[in-house]
Structure formats: structure tokens, C-alpha cells
Design a protein around this motif. Structure first.
Motif, PDB file in Angstrom:
ATOM      1  N   VAL A 142       2.222  -8.964  10.169  1.00 28.77           N
ATOM      2  CA  VAL A 142       1.476  -9.333   8.964  1.00 28.77           C
ATOM      3  C   VAL A 142      -0.005  -9.150   9.278  1.00 28.77           C
ATOM      4  O   VAL A 142      -0.499  -9.711  10.250  1.00 28.77           O
ATOM      5  CB  VAL A 142       1.757 -10.802   8.575  1.00 28.77           C
ATOM      6  N   ASP A 143      -0.694  -8.339   8.465  1.00 28.36           N
ATOM      7  CA  ASP A 143      -2.117  -8.114   8.749  1.00 28.36           C
ATOM      8  C   ASP A 143      -2.995  -9.122   7.999  1.00 28.36           C
ATOM      9  O   ASP A 143      -2.502  -9.964   7.244  1.00 28.36           O
ATOM     10  CB  ASP A 143      -2.506  -6.657   8.444  1.00 28.36           C
ATOM     11  N   ALA A 145      -4.879  -8.960   5.530  1.00 25.73           N
ATOM     12  CA  ALA A 145      -4.842  -8.903   4.065  1.00 25.73           C
ATOM     13  C   ALA A 145      -3.483  -9.302   3.503  1.00 25.73           C
ATOM     14  O   ALA A 145      -3.259  -9.216   2.297  1.00 25.73           O
ATOM     15  CB  ALA A 145      -5.201  -7.496   3.601  1.00 25.73           C
ATOM     16  N   GLY A 147      -0.643  -7.822   4.323  1.00 27.75           N
ATOM     17  CA  GLY A 147       0.277  -6.682   4.326  1.00 27.75           C
ATOM     18  C   GLY A 147       1.338  -6.836   5.406  1.00 27.75           C
ATOM     19  O   GLY A 147       1.063  -7.375   6.481  1.00 27.75           O
ATOM     20  N   VAL A 148       2.549  -6.389   5.111  1.00 27.82           N
ATOM     21  CA  VAL A 148       3.623  -6.424   6.104  1.00 27.82           C
ATOM     22  C   VAL A 148       4.103  -5.005   6.369  1.00 27.82           C
ATOM     23  O   VAL A 148       4.053  -4.145   5.486  1.00 27.82           O
ATOM     24  CB  VAL A 148       4.817  -7.306   5.654  1.00 27.82           C
ATOM     25  N   ALA A 149       4.525  -4.748   7.607  1.00 26.47           N
ATOM     26  CA  ALA A 149       5.048  -3.438   7.981  1.00 26.47           C
ATOM     27  C   ALA A 149       6.412  -3.630   8.631  1.00 26.47           C
ATOM     28  O   ALA A 149       6.751  -4.723   9.077  1.00 26.47           O
ATOM     29  CB  ALA A 149       4.089  -2.755   8.949  1.00 26.47           C
TER      30      ALA A 149
ATOM     31  N   ARG B  54       8.666  -9.813  -1.049  1.00 24.39           N
ATOM     32  CA  ARG B  54       7.795  -9.397   0.073  1.00 24.39           C
ATOM     33  C   ARG B  54       8.216  -8.035   0.613  1.00 24.39           C
ATOM     34  O   ARG B  54       7.362  -7.197   0.942  1.00 24.39           O
ATOM     35  CB  ARG B  54       7.828 -10.460   1.176  1.00 24.39           C
ATOM     36  N   LEU B  57       7.079  -5.397  -2.051  1.00 22.83           N
ATOM     37  CA  LEU B  57       5.629  -5.187  -2.157  1.00 22.83           C
ATOM     38  C   LEU B  57       5.028  -4.658  -0.854  1.00 22.83           C
ATOM     39  O   LEU B  57       3.984  -4.005  -0.889  1.00 22.83           O
ATOM     40  CB  LEU B  57       4.908  -6.489  -2.512  1.00 22.83           C
ATOM     41  N   GLY B  58       5.661  -5.008   0.289  1.00 16.29           N
ATOM     42  CA  GLY B  58       4.999  -4.736   1.568  1.00 16.29           C
ATOM     43  C   GLY B  58       3.783  -5.623   1.752  1.00 16.29           C
ATOM     44  O   GLY B  58       2.843  -5.297   2.473  1.00 16.29           O
ATOM     45  N   ARG B  59       3.812  -6.777   1.087  1.00 17.62           N
ATOM     46  CA  ARG B  59       2.715  -7.752   1.157  1.00 17.62           C
ATOM     47  C   ARG B  59       3.312  -9.144   0.968  1.00 17.62           C
ATOM     48  O   ARG B  59       4.371  -9.275   0.324  1.00 17.62           O
ATOM     49  CB  ARG B  59       1.721  -7.517   0.002  1.00 17.62           C
ATOM     50  N   LYS B  63      -0.112  -9.193  -6.613  1.00 13.79           N
ATOM     51  CA  LYS B  63      -1.368  -9.032  -7.349  1.00 13.79           C
ATOM     52  C   LYS B  63      -1.096  -8.307  -8.660  1.00 13.79           C
ATOM     53  O   LYS B  63       0.011  -7.784  -8.870  1.00 13.79           O
ATOM     54  CB  LYS B  63      -2.400  -8.283  -6.508  1.00 13.79           C
ATOM     55  N   ASP B  66       1.774  -5.648 -10.002  1.00 12.28           N
ATOM     56  CA  ASP B  66       2.997  -5.681  -9.193  1.00 12.28           C
ATOM     57  C   ASP B  66       4.230  -6.023 -10.027  1.00 12.28           C
ATOM     58  O   ASP B  66       4.202  -6.932 -10.861  1.00 12.28           O
ATOM     59  CB  ASP B  66       2.888  -6.738  -8.088  1.00 12.28           C
TER      60      ASP B  66
END
Lengths: 198, 198
Positions: A142-143, A145, A147-149, B54, B57-59, B63, B66
């Protein structure tokens, strides 16, 4: 230590635990994600819950020493030992047929949601729903901002986690069948895992 | 715009939405968290799911623009507008009686989980479970080590979010009764909120 039990690639297994028993889950080949659930033996409507766990821990990742709590905010297991770097995931849903359809799969694809329900049925139980799993060794950074990868695991062959049952419960494990993203390693080849009671 | 509907402090409301309708939820006094759920009108076993959202969205935060997806990975709503800074939460469970007992409460304390079930019953529906909610305006910062904190909202009076229904569905809102942590503002005083169809 009891005999090693095998979780075949792409499949799930359920194991009854008595309070005080410790379950060891082994990442035999090092890069296999194991989706994990736990249900109270007395009332399967009480189960390990990631959204309650994050509130309880004040963290999105569990580590050795942490009590793992249910949707009634009671400890069901304690994570007593973790030989891996501790990169696990509490954020991402179990894969399911809809996930693979979205990735372009036209035929049936094994998935952790179906594995949960099949593993429970195999011991005469019924999962009341598919709770958000504790995804052992799944690497979801999780960054800043938010964001997840989806990354390959950072664990190595033979890494294991030990979890002590704090109540009689049913543990369910699925060797994740994801082969369309590198979540089970860059080779995208789902592997077996093992477990035992120690 | 339809009439303003009131969500009383510490209480929940359910609202049926037809595909294409837009629900506006208003943070009337600026620092009130509103726990939010959405269920398919056709089959309430399909509902807005944070763990699927999650992944989609990859987040960890949604926002404006979305698609908000269900546990079957289909859009149920689109977040079309957000006048607040966009600090919402997808990580933390709805409060419940066990949460308040853990905080030291000996008597009954209103809670978002009971509010969800009561609001659904009030319109003749039944929530199959309490999904992890989208906690509008709830401020749960996540640090680089994965730590989460419970902070006061950063929204201001009159901030609103608009969500367009992508299928016929039931939206449920709870003006969070949390008064033992500053999650609804430093005054720890749960307030009303409002909603309308626009």
C-alpha cells in the motif's frame, strides 16, 4: 509434531482445531499464497474477520504475538510464530468465478471462494458466507496515496506461520489458484502447501 | 431535487434506489461519519463489498468517478461527486455491541451494525449479514508501516457525496453513534445527517 497434511495446488482443506492446539501452515515451495479462514466450532456465524482485526490491531498487517479476532471481537487464534518477513494481506477478497471472468477466463477456473465452501462441505460443515480472508504471504503493498499493487510473495521455501487456537474452531486453507497474475510468484504456477499440528 | 430526508443522530435509514437515480448524502454538520451499505434489490446476497472494491480500484479509498462494486464484482453504484477532501474509509468494521463493551460500556450503546439491521427491517427487508461498510468521511490514515489511526473527519458542514445507482438497490446509512473516540469530531457528539435524491 503430527503428520504433514497436503493442501494440493488450487485446492482447499479444512481442519478442526481444539482450543490450545497450534496449526502450522507451511509455504512448501516459497511463493504460494494460502487464503485462510477460521470459524468458531460452536457457532460458524462467528469467524475471523479482517475488518474487525484491523480495528483491533491498529494495523493492516498482523505479526507474531497478535490476537486474531472474530466478528464478535474475540480472539479465535493467536499468531504465535512467523518465519517469513511477515508480508501477508488483509485487504483483498478471495478470488472467485467473477474475478476470473473479469480477467478474461471463459471456462470454470478454480478459485478460493469455491475452495472454502468445498472444504467446509467435505467435513460436514457449511460456511455461512465467504469472509474476507487472511491471505498468508500475499504481497499487496500500500503506497502513501492509498494505492495497492499485486506483487509476488517475498517468502522462501519452508517458511511457516504458527497459529494457536483460542477457541475450538475450524481452520480453512486454500492454495490460491491464481495463475493470471503473479500473486503466487512470477511463474504464475500455483503450487501445493502443507500444514500440521505442532 | 426531492425533499431532504433526515438521518437522526445515532440512527440508520434505508432508501430504495432505482437504476439511474442519484443519492446525495450530506454531512450536515461537517464532522459526522455515515456508515454506508448497498444491497441489490433483486438479491440482497449481492452487496457492496469493500474487499472486492479495493481489488477493483487498486486503491484503499474511492474517489469521484469510481464504480463501487459488489461481492460479485459488478458496479452497484458510481461515486459521481464528492465535495469533501475525499477522506473516507474502507478498512474498519461497523461498530457493534462488542466494540462498545470492549471500550468499557456496560449498558446498551447504539451501534451501526444494529442500525443496519433495524433500517432494513423498517422497510420489510433483511440484511443477510453486516458487510464491511463504506465509512463516509471516516478518517483512518494508514502510515508507511501499515499502522492505522482513528482521527476526526476533515470534511466541512454541507459536504456531500453523490452516488448513482447502477442497478436497483437498497442503500442503508447510519449516522455513527461513536461517542467514545473522536471519530465523529473532537467533541465526541454524534450528529444528524441528511440525504436526498437528486
Amino acid at each position: 509434531m503430527d503428520a504433514l497434511e497436503r493442501i494440493p495446488p488450487r485446492r482447499g482443506r479444512a481442519q478442526r482445531l481444539v482450543q490450545g492446539q497450534t496449526l502450522r501452515i507451511i509455504n512448501t515451495h516459497g511463493s504460494q499464497v494460502v487464503d485462510f479462514w477460521a470459524f468458531s466450532a460452536e457457532d460458524p456465524l462467528e469467524f475471523l474477520s479482517m475488518e474487525h482485526l484491523r480495528a483491533s490491531l491498529g494495523r493492516i498487517f498482523p505479526k507474531a504475538g497478535d490476537a486474531l479476532v472474530t466478528n464478535r471481537r474475540r480472539p479465535i487464534l493467536t499468531l504465535t510464530q512467523d518465519t517469513s518477513p511477515g508480508v501477508h494481506d488483509t485487504l483483498i477478497a478471495a478470488c472467485d468465478s467473477h474475478r476470473y471472468a473479469g480477467l478474461g477466463c471463459r471456462d470454470y477456473h478454480e478459485n478460493c471462494t469455491d475452495n472454502l465452501h468445498a472444504a467446509m462441505r467435505a467435513i460436514g460443515q457449511r460456511a455461512p458466507e465467504c469472509p474476507s480472508p487472511l491471505n498468508l504471504w500475499m504481497n499487496i503493498p500500500v503506497d502513501a496515496a492509498g494505492g495497492v499493487a499485486f506483487e509476488a510473495p517475498v517468502s522462501k521455501p519452508g517458511d511457516y506461520v504458527d497459529m494457536r487456537a483460542e477457541m475450538d474452531c475450524i481452520a480453512v486453507m486454500s492454495a490460491c489458484p491464481q495463475d493470471m497474475l503473479p500473486i503466487n510468484g512470477e511463474a504464475c504456477t500455483p503450487m501445493e502447501a502443507h500444514y500440521t499440528l505442532v
